[in-house]
Design an enzyme around this catalytic site. Structure first.
Site, PDB file in Angstrom:
ATOM      1  N   GLY A  48      -5.520  -9.812  -9.043  1.00 27.83           N
ATOM      2  CA  GLY A  48      -4.002 -10.046  -8.285  1.00 27.83           C
ATOM      3  C   GLY A  48      -4.008 -11.499  -7.413  1.00 27.83           C
ATOM      4  N   ARG A  69     -14.957  -4.960  -4.214  1.00 26.95           N
ATOM      5  CA  ARG A  69     -15.496  -3.496  -3.793  1.00 26.95           C
ATOM      6  C   ARG A  69     -16.241  -3.036  -4.788  1.00 26.95           C
ATOM      7  NH1 ARG A  69     -11.312   0.922  -2.097  1.00 26.95           N
ATOM      8  NH2 ARG A  69     -10.763   0.633  -4.218  1.00 26.95           N
ATOM      9  N   ASN A 121      -7.626 -11.086   2.033  1.00 24.74           N
ATOM     10  CA  ASN A 121      -6.656 -10.505   1.209  1.00 24.74           C
ATOM     11  C   ASN A 121      -6.793  -8.784   0.757  1.00 24.74           C
ATOM     12  OD1 ASN A 121      -4.800 -10.639  -1.366  1.00 24.74           O
ATOM     13  ND2 ASN A 121      -6.962  -9.852  -1.963  1.00 24.74           N
ATOM     14  N   SER A 173       2.677  -9.550   5.759  1.00 24.21           N
ATOM     15  CA  SER A 173       3.873  -9.181   5.249  1.00 24.21           C
ATOM     16  C   SER A 173       4.868  -9.345   6.320  1.00 24.21           C
ATOM     17  CB  SER A 173       4.023  -7.640   4.913  1.00 24.21           C
ATOM     18  OG  SER A 173       5.400  -7.183   4.239  1.00 24.21           O
ATOM     19  N   TYR A 233       2.784   0.818   5.924  1.00 19.99           N
ATOM     20  CA  TYR A 233       2.276  -0.337   5.127  1.00 19.99           C
ATOM     21  C   TYR A 233       2.994  -1.478   6.415  1.00 19.99           C
ATOM     22  CZ  TYR A 233       1.742  -4.705   2.447  1.00 19.99           C
ATOM     23  OH  TYR A 233       1.425  -5.864   1.888  1.00 19.99           O
ATOM     24  N   LYS A 237       0.562  -4.021   8.774  1.00 21.46           N
ATOM     25  CA  LYS A 237       0.798  -5.342   8.879  1.00 21.46           C
ATOM     26  C   LYS A 237       1.361  -5.916  10.042  1.00 21.46           C
ATOM     27  CE  LYS A 237      -0.783  -6.116   4.653  1.00 21.46           C
ATOM     28  NZ  LYS A 237      -1.951  -6.719   4.332  1.00 21.46           N
ATOM     29  N   VAL A 270       5.164  -8.979  -4.980  1.00 27.71           N
ATOM     30  CA  VAL A 270       4.472  -9.765  -6.158  1.00 27.71           C
ATOM     31  C   VAL A 270       4.289  -8.798  -7.384  1.00 27.71           C
ATOM     32  CG1 VAL A 270       2.651 -11.068  -6.784  1.00 27.71           C
ATOM     33  CG2 VAL A 270       3.142 -10.849  -4.155  1.00 27.71           C
ATOM     34  N   LYS A 271       4.230  -9.365  -8.609  1.00 25.17           N
ATOM     35  CA  LYS A 271       4.141  -8.718  -9.740  1.00 25.17           C
ATOM     36  C   LYS A 271       2.495  -8.385 -10.058  1.00 25.17           C
ATOM     37  CE  LYS A 271       7.113  -9.926 -12.610  1.00 25.17           C
ATOM     38  NZ  LYS A 271       7.957 -10.578 -13.804  1.00 25.17           N
TER      39      LYS A 271
END
Length: 314
Positions: A48, A69, A121, A173, A233, A237, A270-271
C-alpha cells in the site's frame, strides 16, 4: 448534492493532475539536501501507501529501511524494490511490541549509526463504507496513536544532526482535524485546551483517548460528542495530529544542526486493502505528499497537517 459531488471530484482530479506534473520536475542540486547516505525508515511498508513511500524515497536516491510486522512479507516486498535497483534494507517491526521496537532501534544504531527520516505509516482501520463499529476501537487507538508515539520516542535519540534537520512524517487524516466540519469533538472546553499550546500536553491527549475508550466500553460513546463518522479512526488520527503539534513545539528549541521537523499528512481515501480497494486515489498519488514533506527543502515547516501538498487548518 450530486452537482456538489461532481464539482468536488473534478477539483480533486485537477489537483492530482497538478501534482503529477510537479512530480516530473526534478529537484535542483541546491534543493537536494540528501544523498544515498541519508537513511529513511518507513513503517508498515510491505504494501500500500507505505510500500509506495519507500519506493519513491528510494527512487530519489536515499537508503530506505522497509519495515513490516511479518518478516517474510517484508523480505518479499524489499526484494521487489532491490531488484528494481533501489537501495533498500528490511527489518521486522511491530510498533506495538516494546521488545520489537527496542530490537529494531538497536539494529539501526549498530548497522547505520542513526536515522535521518522517519515515516510513520503503519496503521489500521476496520470501518468501511458507512459502517461505524467500535468493535476494534482499542486496537485502532493503540496502533494508530500509541504505535506512532512509540516510534517517535524511539527514533528521536537516533536522529542524526545535519544542517537540513531530521524529518518525521506521520501518515494521518483530515478526519483528525480538531475543528473539522464533520469530525470535530463537541466538548468546547476540551477543544479549547487541545488547541492552545499552553495547555496542550501528552497527558491531555492520552486522557482524551482513554475517555473515548472507556465510553466505548460503557457503550456511551455515541452521546460523548465524538465524531460520528469513522469515530475510532478519527479519534486516533486527531491524537496523532495533536501529538505532532506538541512534539513540534517541544523540538523547536533544539540548536541549529540538531533540528527535527515533524508534520502530518492526509493521503486521502486510497485504493488499498485498508479501504477494501474502494478508494478514489492510487497509492502512488497517496504517497506523494508524504515523500514531499520528507524531502522538503524548506526546513521551517513543522507541526502542520497537509493534504495534496497543501496545508490544512487543524
Amino acid at each position: 448534492m450530486t452537482g456538489k459531488k461532481e464539482k468536488s471530484s473534478e477539483k480533486r482530479e485537477k489537483r492530482l493532475q497538478e501534482i503529477s506534473l510537479l512530480r516530473t520536475i526534478p529537484y535542483s542540486d541546491h534543493q537536494r539536501w540528501w544523498s544515498e547516505e541519508t537513511l529513511a525508515v518507513v513503517t508498515g511498508a510491505n504494501r500500500g501507501i507505505g510500500f509506495e513511500i519507500a519506493r519513491q524515497l528510494a527512487g530519489h536516491g536515499l537508503t530506505v529501511i522497509l519495515t513490516s510486522r511479518d518478516t517474510g512479507v517484508g523480505i518479499e516486498a524489499a526484494k521487489v524494490l532491490q531488484e528494481g535497483g533501489f537501495n533498500v534494507d528490511v527489518h521486522q517491526l511491530n510498533i506495538l511490541d516494546d521488545e520489537s521496537v527496542s530490537e529494531f532501534t538497536k539494529w539501526i544504531k549498530e548497522k547505520y549509526g542513526g536515522v535521518d527520516i522517519l515515516v510513520n505509516n503503519a496503521g489500521v482501520n476496520y470501518n468501511l463504507g458507512s459502517g461505524n463499529s467500535m468493535e476494534y476501537a482499542k486496537q485502532v487507538i493503540e496502533t494508530n496513536y500509541y504505535g506512532t508515539k512509540n516510534m517517535v520516542k524511539a527514533m528521536i535519540p537516533l536522529m542524526r544532526p545535519s544542517a537540513a534537520g531530521a524529518r518525521i512524517v506521520n501518515v494521518s487524516s483530515r478526519l483528525g482535524k480538531l475543528n473539522g466540519r464533520r469530525s470535530r469533538i463537541e466538548d468546547e472546553a476540551l477543544r479549547e485546551k487541545l488547541s492552545n499550546l499552553e495547555t496542550l500536553s501528552e497527558e491531555l491527549i492520552d486522557n482524551m483517548v482513554s475517555t473515548f475508550l472507556q465510553q466505548v466500553e460503557d457503550n456511551t460513546w455515541q452521546s460523548g460528542g465524538w465524531p460520528q463518522k469513522f469515530t475510532d479512526y478519527a479519534v486516533s488520527k486527531l491524537a496523532v495530529n495533536l501529538y505532532s503539534v506538541l512534539m513540534a513545539n517541544q523540538l523547536a528549541g533544539r540548536p541549529e544542526g540538531g533540528k527535527i521537523y515533524i508534520n502530518c499528512y492526509c493521503p486521502g481515501w486510497v485504493k488499498t486493502a485498508m479501504t477494501g480497494w474502494s478508494g478514489n486515489v492510487s497509492a502512488e498519488h497517496a504517497a506523494d505528499t508524504g515523500v514531499w514533506l520528507a524531502l522538503l527543502p524548506n526546513k521551517e515547516v513543522t507541526g502542520k497537517l497537509f493534504a495534496e501538498r497543501r496545508e490544512l487548518k487543524l
